[in-house]
Structure formats: structure tokens, C-alpha cells
Design an enzyme around this catalytic site. Sequence first.
Site, PDB file in Angstrom:
ATOM      1  CB  THR A 108       3.012  -6.862 -11.138  1.00  0.00           C
ATOM      2  OG1 THR A 108       4.189  -6.360 -10.512  1.00  0.00           O
ATOM      3  CG2 THR A 108       3.383  -7.357 -12.532  1.00  0.00           C
ATOM      4  CD  GLU A 136      -2.871  -1.138   2.389  1.00  0.00           C
ATOM      5  OE1 GLU A 136      -3.701  -2.050   2.476  1.00  0.00           O
ATOM      6  OE2 GLU A 136      -2.817  -0.175   3.201  1.00  0.00           O
ATOM      7  N   PRO A 137       0.305   2.432  -0.235  1.00  0.00           N
ATOM      8  CG  PRO A 137      -1.037   4.102  -1.175  1.00  0.00           C
ATOM      9  CD  PRO A 137      -1.094   2.698  -0.644  1.00  0.00           C
ATOM     10  CB  SER A 173      18.666  -6.530  -0.032  1.00  0.00           C
ATOM     11  OG  SER A 173      18.759  -6.774  -1.419  1.00  0.00           O
ATOM     12  CD  GLU A 174      17.855  -3.206   2.664  1.00  0.00           C
ATOM     13  OE1 GLU A 174      18.964  -2.861   2.199  1.00  0.00           O
ATOM     14  OE2 GLU A 174      16.832  -3.359   1.955  1.00  0.00           O
ATOM     15  N   GLY A 218      31.224   4.193 -22.522  1.00  0.00           N
ATOM     16  CA  GLY A 218      30.168   5.134 -22.892  1.00  0.00           C
ATOM     17  C   GLY A 218      29.027   4.478 -23.633  1.00  0.00           C
ATOM     18  CD  GLU A 256       7.544 -11.892  -5.133  1.00  0.00           C
ATOM     19  OE1 GLU A 256       7.227 -12.298  -4.016  1.00  0.00           O
ATOM     20  OE2 GLU A 256       6.854 -12.036  -6.142  1.00  0.00           O
TER      21      GLU A 256
END
Length: 391
Positions: free
Chosen positions: A169, A138-139, A377-378, A351, A374
Site C-alpha cells: 500500500t 513478497e511474491p 482469517s486463517e 439487481g 494484516e
Amino acid sequence: MSTTTEIKQDKMNFSLNEDQFLLQQTIRDFVIKEVVPKAKDWDESEEVPIDTIKKLASLGILGMAVENKYGGSELDPVSIAVVIEELARGDGSLALTVAAHNGLGCGHISRFGSEEQKKKYLGDLASGKKLGGWGLTEPGSGSDAAGMKTKAIKKGNNWILNGTKMFITNASVGETFVILAVTDPGRKQKGITAFILEKGDKGFKAGKKLEKMGMRSSDTSELILEDVEIPDSRRLGELNQGFINTLMILDRGRIGIGALSIGLAQAALDETIKYINQRETFGKLLKDHEVIRFMLADMKVDIDAARLLIYRAATLASEGKPYTLEASIAKLFSSEMAMRVCNKAIQIHGGYGYIREFPVERFLRDAKLCEIGEGTSEIQRMVIARELLKN
């Protein structure tokens, strides 16, 4: 005096079986023909490639996680990981669309739906007639599910849902959604229930389409629920068990995101090998510079290590063994690995790697999501530590 202790070990197989290998080749051929030539245009237009998704449906890919008796392909978790990796080698956005549809939308109904719900929804999802989505974030709440504001209030034999979901998604293109809502606020995570909502339900609609850094041809939007009334028959799973069930769904989903990460990294390595065989600096091809060879070696080691971790977690899932720890390890390592490999690919391209003519810049933009979606990382590190300290 000596004693002999019998040590029983699981057999380890580092090769795909024949069916998995044939599946890999089928998807790889499809991606080379149908995805690679179009992925750049999809990224620039930010349009979901519905026609290509329908072609994947004809191959049974939209029913990977669905049992045969409900119209699915019923692939094992290793095979599903193989498919997601191969799709991501062509386009991360397409792989994400397919992974969310299978792992989250279909996956939640397949695992926790009633027999009636499975018969009603899974056939259309597996055939690609409808795309699935899943709404937890949620927001104001993502990793912190206790902060969820979307509520479901019982009214007779119906439920009234109100709230907003964010970063969903397939929100605009999907038609069948699993939505998590608070049903007992005092119990926090243990007071959340899952519901099945359908496109066309009064008060249920997609909100603002979100403009993203990467995964641009995968649809990501808000979902808005305004007094959405649905019957209790669309409650998915037991009352107040929605988030508990979600944790099990996310374990499988993390394998999928890890496989997607590997696909992006492998694509970056493939493009880099092509580039260094053509580009000259200081009078010799890039491939003949020792520093480039060292970077190439590091990329290959990272990718192979990640793939083995994904296959380990997927194999445990196939065998019905606990794999929460292994899934988080695999997802954490694979997602961070993809960023390292894609970053090295751009560095080697110089470049040229920074301009859109070359696909490595898209791979890096797409890879960043894998460290967030999903479970960040934390969060993965929290899960890993929690599992280690359980005993």
C-alpha cells in the site's frame, strides 16, 4: 463460616469520551462533505485522492500514531479506530491509505526507531509532507515470513538490499518506507531486520501497479530493490528483531483493519435503510416486509458486536495491557462480519445492488480485502488458538 472474596474488575465504558465524540463528529462531517460525493469517481479512475489526503493531514490525521513532540496528534488507539471507521464509511480505499500510513509506516518508526530516526522521519510523515509505506509481503511469501527472499547483506558500515515486495500500500505515492529483509537466513523469522528506505534511493523503485477487485483508489504496487545501498543508521530496531517487532505492529494494525471493516458495514447498512424506505414490492415498502426487517436486525447486531470487540482491543492497547488475542478476535470477527453485512445489503437491493450506480457493490468489493490484509482469517484463527493454548 463464610468468607468474603474481593473481586477486582476492570471498569467497562461503552461510550466515547467527549474528545473522542468531537473527533468522530469532525471526521464524519469531513467525510460527508469531502469524501462521499467523490468516492465513486475515485473508485472508477483508480486514482489516489492526494488533495483529500492533504486536507486530512491539515486535521492531524496523518500523524495520529505519532507523539506530539515529533509533530503528531498522538491519538489513543480508540480514537484512531474511530477515525478509521468514519473514513471507511465514506471510502474504504481512503481509510486503507490512512491506516497503512499511520499504523505500519509511522507506527514502526514510532515504536522501534532511534531518537535520531524519529526526529528525521516522523515530522514529514505526520504533517503529510510525505506518505509512508511498509513492506513485508513478497511474491512468494505473505503469511509465511520464513519464506522471505529479500536479503540485506552488511558491507562495511552499509547494507546492500535486494529483493521484491508485493501488495504494498502506497508503494507508488509513498516516499518513506519500512522494509523487512533477511539478515541471517539460518534463523528464519528470527533472522529478519527492518530498514528505512526513501524514494530516490538508487536501485529502489515502485514496480507494476496492481489492478484490484476492490480498494481501487488505494495505491497497491510492487517495490523493487536492486543493490540498494543504505547506511547502518537506517537500520530500524535491533538486528534480527524485525519480524518480532512486526508482530507487535500487526496487533495494532489489526485493530485498524477491524475498524475499517466496521465502517464499510455501517455504510452498507445506512444505504440499505435509505433504499428500503423508498423501494416498493408487492404493494408495500421493502421496510414493511418481515424478512427484510429480520435481515436488517442481523446486520445491526453484527456491526454492534464487532465495534465492541474493536473498542475492547483498542482500550487494552491504550492501557498498555497485552491485547494480541483480543486484536485477532476483533479483526477476525469484524472482517468476516463486513462480508456478511455487505452481502446482505446487496441481496436486499436485488439487481440494483449489483450495479455500480449503487455504492453497496463497492462496499462488498472493498470488504473482501479485510479478510486478507494484516493477516488472513486463517492466520487470525491460528493466533487465537495459540494464545488460548499458551497456558
